[in-house]
Design a protein around this motif. Structure first.
Motif, PDB file in Angstrom:
ATOM      1  N   GLY A 187      -6.289  -6.633  11.112  1.00 48.30           N
ATOM      2  CA  GLY A 187      -5.244  -7.442  11.724  1.00 48.30           C
ATOM      3  C   GLY A 187      -3.900  -7.426  11.030  1.00 48.30           C
ATOM      4  N   PHE A 188      -3.771  -6.665   9.959  1.00 47.35           N
ATOM      5  CA  PHE A 188      -2.497  -6.585   9.246  1.00 47.35           C
ATOM      6  C   PHE A 188      -1.479  -5.809  10.063  1.00 47.35           C
ATOM      7  CE2 PHE A 188      -5.243  -7.774   5.820  1.00 47.35           C
ATOM      8  CZ  PHE A 188      -4.446  -8.331   4.835  1.00 47.35           C
ATOM      9  N   SER A 189      -0.221  -6.214   9.948  1.00 46.22           N
ATOM     10  CA  SER A 189       0.901  -5.532  10.593  1.00 46.22           C
ATOM     11  C   SER A 189       1.860  -5.015   9.534  1.00 46.22           C
ATOM     12  CB  SER A 189       1.668  -6.503  11.498  1.00 46.22           C
ATOM     13  OG  SER A 189       0.833  -7.007  12.508  1.00 46.22           O
ATOM     14  N   ASP A 190       2.626  -3.988   9.888  1.00 47.21           N
ATOM     15  CA  ASP A 190       3.646  -3.454   8.988  1.00 47.21           C
ATOM     16  C   ASP A 190       4.779  -4.464   8.858  1.00 47.21           C
ATOM     17  OD1 ASP A 190       1.978  -1.312   9.291  1.00 47.21           O
ATOM     18  OD2 ASP A 190       3.507   0.084   9.983  1.00 47.21           O
ATOM     19  N   GLY A 191       5.228  -4.679   7.623  1.00 52.30           N
ATOM     20  CA  GLY A 191       6.280  -5.660   7.401  1.00 52.30           C
ATOM     21  C   GLY A 191       7.547  -5.088   6.795  1.00 52.30           C
ATOM     22  N   GLY A 192       7.500  -3.875   6.283  1.00 51.10           N
ATOM     23  CA  GLY A 192       8.687  -3.289   5.668  1.00 51.10           C
ATOM     24  C   GLY A 192       8.299  -2.305   4.585  1.00 51.10           C
ATOM     25  N   ILE A 193       9.310  -1.749   3.958  1.00 46.14           N
ATOM     26  CA  ILE A 193       9.111  -0.736   2.919  1.00 46.14           C
ATOM     27  C   ILE A 193       9.748  -1.237   1.620  1.00 46.14           C
ATOM     28  CG2 ILE A 193       9.725   1.617   2.173  1.00 46.14           C
ATOM     29  CD1 ILE A 193       7.717   1.704   4.418  1.00 46.14           C
ATOM     30  N   ARG A 194       9.018  -1.071   0.510  1.00 48.81           N
ATOM     31  CA  ARG A 194       9.590  -1.307  -0.826  1.00 48.81           C
ATOM     32  C   ARG A 194       9.835   0.072  -1.429  1.00 48.81           C
ATOM     33  NH1 ARG A 194       8.985  -6.785  -2.024  1.00 48.81           N
ATOM     34  NH2 ARG A 194       7.106  -7.739  -1.183  1.00 48.81           N
ATOM     35  N   LYS A 195      11.091   0.436  -1.524  1.00 48.93           N
ATOM     36  CA  LYS A 195      11.484   1.763  -2.017  1.00 48.93           C
ATOM     37  C   LYS A 195      11.115   1.922  -3.496  1.00 48.93           C
ATOM     38  CE  LYS A 195      13.637   3.569   1.560  1.00 48.93           C
ATOM     39  NZ  LYS A 195      13.085   4.711   2.219  1.00 48.93           N
ATOM     40  N   GLY A 196      10.496   3.057  -3.827  1.00 48.04           N
ATOM     41  CA  GLY A 196      10.186   3.394  -5.217  1.00 48.04           C
ATOM     42  C   GLY A 196       9.280   2.394  -5.910  1.00 48.04           C
ATOM     43  N   TYR A 197       8.427   1.737  -5.188  1.00 47.39           N
ATOM     44  CA  TYR A 197       7.594   0.642  -5.707  1.00 47.39           C
ATOM     45  C   TYR A 197       6.615   1.106  -6.787  1.00 47.39           C
ATOM     46  CZ  TYR A 197       4.359  -3.345  -5.563  1.00 47.39           C
ATOM     47  OH  TYR A 197       3.566  -4.413  -5.888  1.00 47.39           O
TER      48      TYR A 197
ATOM     49  N   VAL B 187       0.860  -1.179   0.000  1.00 49.91           N
ATOM     50  CA  VAL B 187       0.000   0.000   0.000  1.00 49.91           C
ATOM     51  C   VAL B 187       0.900   1.234   0.000  1.00 49.91           C
ATOM     52  CG1 VAL B 187      -0.204  -0.048   2.542  1.00 49.91           C
ATOM     53  CG2 VAL B 187      -1.935   1.152   1.181  1.00 49.91           C
ATOM     54  N   ARG B 188       0.463   2.264  -0.692  1.00 49.84           N
ATOM     55  CA  ARG B 188       1.254   3.499  -0.729  1.00 49.84           C
ATOM     56  C   ARG B 188       1.474   4.015   0.694  1.00 49.84           C
ATOM     57  NH1 ARG B 188       1.577   6.152  -5.851  1.00 49.84           N
ATOM     58  NH2 ARG B 188       0.429   4.958  -7.414  1.00 49.84           N
TER      59      ARG B 188
ATOM     60  N   THR C 210       5.352   3.037  -9.907  1.00 55.32           N
ATOM     61  CA  THR C 210       6.041   3.570 -11.085  1.00 55.32           C
ATOM     62  C   THR C 210       5.572   4.963 -11.489  1.00 55.32           C
ATOM     63  OG1 THR C 210       4.474   2.428 -12.539  1.00 55.32           O
ATOM     64  CG2 THR C 210       6.531   1.275 -12.005  1.00 55.32           C
ATOM     65  N   ASP C 211       4.376   5.375 -11.079  1.00 54.41           N
ATOM     66  CA  ASP C 211       3.876   6.682 -11.512  1.00 54.41           C
ATOM     67  C   ASP C 211       4.627   7.829 -10.852  1.00 54.41           C
ATOM     68  OD1 ASP C 211       2.504   5.810  -9.119  1.00 54.41           O
ATOM     69  OD2 ASP C 211       1.177   7.538  -9.356  1.00 54.41           O
ATOM     70  N   ASN C 212       5.040   7.654  -9.590  1.00 57.05           N
ATOM     71  CA  ASN C 212       5.723   8.747  -8.896  1.00 57.05           C
ATOM     72  C   ASN C 212       6.874   8.261  -8.002  1.00 57.05           C
ATOM     73  OD1 ASN C 212       4.385   7.527  -6.792  1.00 57.05           O
ATOM     74  ND2 ASN C 212       3.266   9.356  -6.140  1.00 57.05           N
ATOM     75  N   GLN C 213       7.242   6.991  -8.148  1.00 58.84           N
ATOM     76  CA  GLN C 213       8.338   6.389  -7.372  1.00 58.84           C
ATOM     77  C   GLN C 213       8.070   6.363  -5.867  1.00 58.84           C
ATOM     78  OE1 GLN C 213      10.555   4.885  -9.411  1.00 58.84           O
ATOM     79  NE2 GLN C 213       9.186   5.772 -10.915  1.00 58.84           N
ATOM     80  N   GLU C 214       6.802   6.464  -5.492  1.00 59.55           N
ATOM     81  CA  GLU C 214       6.455   6.419  -4.073  1.00 59.55           C
ATOM     82  C   GLU C 214       6.779   5.043  -3.491  1.00 59.55           C
ATOM     83  OE1 GLU C 214       2.619   7.172  -1.109  1.00 59.55           O
ATOM     84  OE2 GLU C 214       2.411   7.581  -3.245  1.00 59.55           O
ATOM     85  N   ASP C 215       7.167   5.056  -2.233  1.00 61.57           N
ATOM     86  CA  ASP C 215       7.430   3.800  -1.536  1.00 61.57           C
ATOM     87  C   ASP C 215       6.134   3.085  -1.201  1.00 61.57           C
ATOM     88  OD1 ASP C 215      10.074   4.636  -1.541  1.00 61.57           O
ATOM     89  OD2 ASP C 215      10.078   5.200   0.579  1.00 61.57           O
ATOM     90  N   ALA C 216       6.228   1.763  -1.068  1.00 62.03           N
ATOM     91  CA  ALA C 216       5.090   0.955  -0.623  1.00 62.03           C
ATOM     92  C   ALA C 216       5.388   0.404   0.749  1.00 62.03           C
ATOM     93  CB  ALA C 216       4.852  -0.199  -1.599  1.00 62.03           C
ATOM     94  N   LEU C 217       4.374   0.408   1.585  1.00 62.96           N
ATOM     95  CA  LEU C 217       4.429  -0.269   2.876  1.00 62.96           C
ATOM     96  C   LEU C 217       3.927  -1.681   2.641  1.00 62.96           C
ATOM     97  CD1 LEU C 217       4.687  -0.361   5.993  1.00 62.96           C
ATOM     98  CD2 LEU C 217       2.339   0.540   6.086  1.00 62.96           C
ATOM     99  N   VAL C 218       4.739  -2.666   3.003  1.00 66.40           N
ATOM    100  CA  VAL C 218       4.311  -4.059   2.929  1.00 66.40           C
ATOM    101  C   VAL C 218       3.605  -4.381   4.245  1.00 66.40           C
ATOM    102  CG1 VAL C 218       5.055  -6.458   2.707  1.00 66.40           C
ATOM    103  CG2 VAL C 218       6.285  -4.649   1.483  1.00 66.40           C
ATOM    104  N   MET C 219       2.422  -4.983   4.120  1.00 68.23           N
ATOM    105  CA  MET C 219       1.668  -5.358   5.315  1.00 68.23           C
ATOM    106  C   MET C 219       1.281  -6.825   5.182  1.00 68.23           C
ATOM    107  SD  MET C 219      -0.724  -1.971   5.867  1.00 68.23           S
ATOM    108  CE  MET C 219      -0.983  -2.252   7.622  1.00 68.23           C
ATOM    109  N   TRP C 220       1.140  -7.514   6.319  1.00 71.60           N
ATOM    110  CA  TRP C 220       0.810  -8.931   6.298  1.00 71.60           C
ATOM    111  C   TRP C 220      -0.019  -9.284   7.530  1.00 71.60           C
ATOM    112  CZ3 TRP C 220       2.489 -11.785  10.436  1.00 71.60           C
ATOM    113  CH2 TRP C 220       3.496 -11.200  11.210  1.00 71.60           C
ATOM    114  N   VAL C 221      -0.713 -10.403   7.397  1.00 68.30           N
ATOM    115  CA  VAL C 221      -1.496 -10.917   8.514  1.00 68.30           C
ATOM    116  C   VAL C 221      -1.435 -12.449   8.467  1.00 68.30           C
ATOM    117  CG1 VAL C 221      -3.703 -10.937   7.229  1.00 68.30           C
ATOM    118  CG2 VAL C 221      -3.717 -10.807   9.732  1.00 68.30           C
ATOM    119  N   ASN C 222      -1.290 -13.047   9.629  1.00 66.55           N
ATOM    120  CA  ASN C 222      -1.378 -14.508   9.736  1.00 66.55           C
ATOM    121  C   ASN C 222      -2.852 -14.871   9.823  1.00 66.55           C
ATOM    122  OD1 ASN C 222       1.390 -15.227   9.803  1.00 66.55           O
ATOM    123  ND2 ASN C 222       1.504 -14.535  11.915  1.00 66.55           N
ATOM    124  N   LEU C 223      -3.256 -15.820   8.993  1.00 70.62           N
ATOM    125  CA  LEU C 223      -4.658 -16.251   8.989  1.00 70.62           C
ATOM    126  C   LEU C 223      -4.814 -17.511   9.809  1.00 70.62           C
ATOM    127  CD1 LEU C 223      -5.505 -15.624   5.229  1.00 70.62           C
ATOM    128  CD2 LEU C 223      -5.867 -14.099   7.165  1.00 70.62           C
TER     129      LEU C 223
END
Length: 147
Positions: free
Chosen positions: A122-132, A107-108, A134-147
């Motif tokens: 229930g999602f938690s922050d998992g890390g950042i994908r730099k420049g993910y 997610v942006r 392509t329209d503006n090189q914004e970073d993405a926050l990776v989020m995850w949840v255990n089901l």
């Protein structure tokens, strides 16, 4: 009343129209046809209003015990009504039915509304994908949840 169901190939054009309306770098129409016809890991849920209009969708790829949300979109007139949350809850339920252990998404970093929804689910922050993005090189926050 909003109904939720699995997407079919007949829904591709309506889903693509939402994609184009919502995202700065939308997937192509052909990409959605490929998802419906060739990608056995692709699963999509659509939100349909009482006039039978598709007003939102959620896509994911399920590979073994992992589910990756590919896109979630709700038309502007449908926002703030719990449709995005319901789409995500349906995606989580489908993933659980398919014995998925972990669901993840990107997610942006500026999309605080979406991040808050994912945390509520229930999602938690998992890390950042730099420049993910392509329209503006914004970073993405990776989020995850255990089901």
């Amino acid at each position: 009343m909003i109904n939720y169901r699995l997407m079919t190939i007949e829904d591709v054009e309506a889903v693509h129209a939402i994609e184009v309306d919502v995202f700065p770098t939308p997937w192509t129409l052909n990409a959605f046809y490929q998802e419906m016809t060739s990608n056995t890991q692709a699963h999509y849920i659509v939100a349909v209003d009482d006039t039978d209009k598709i007003i939102g969708f959620c896509g994911m790829w399920i590979v073994f015990d992992d589910s990756q949300i590919t896109n979630v979109a709700v038309l502007p007139e449908g926002r703030g009504k719990g449709i995005g949350e319901a789409l995500m809850r349906h995606a989580i339920a489908l993933s659980k039915d398919k014995k998925v252990n972990v669901m993840s998404l990107e997610v942006r970093v500026t999309n605080i509304v979406a991040q808050n929804l994912y945390r509520k689910l229930g999602f938690s922050d998992g890390g950042i994908r730099k420049g993910y993005y392509t329209d503006n090189q914004e970073d993405a926050l990776v989020m995850w949840v255990n089901l």
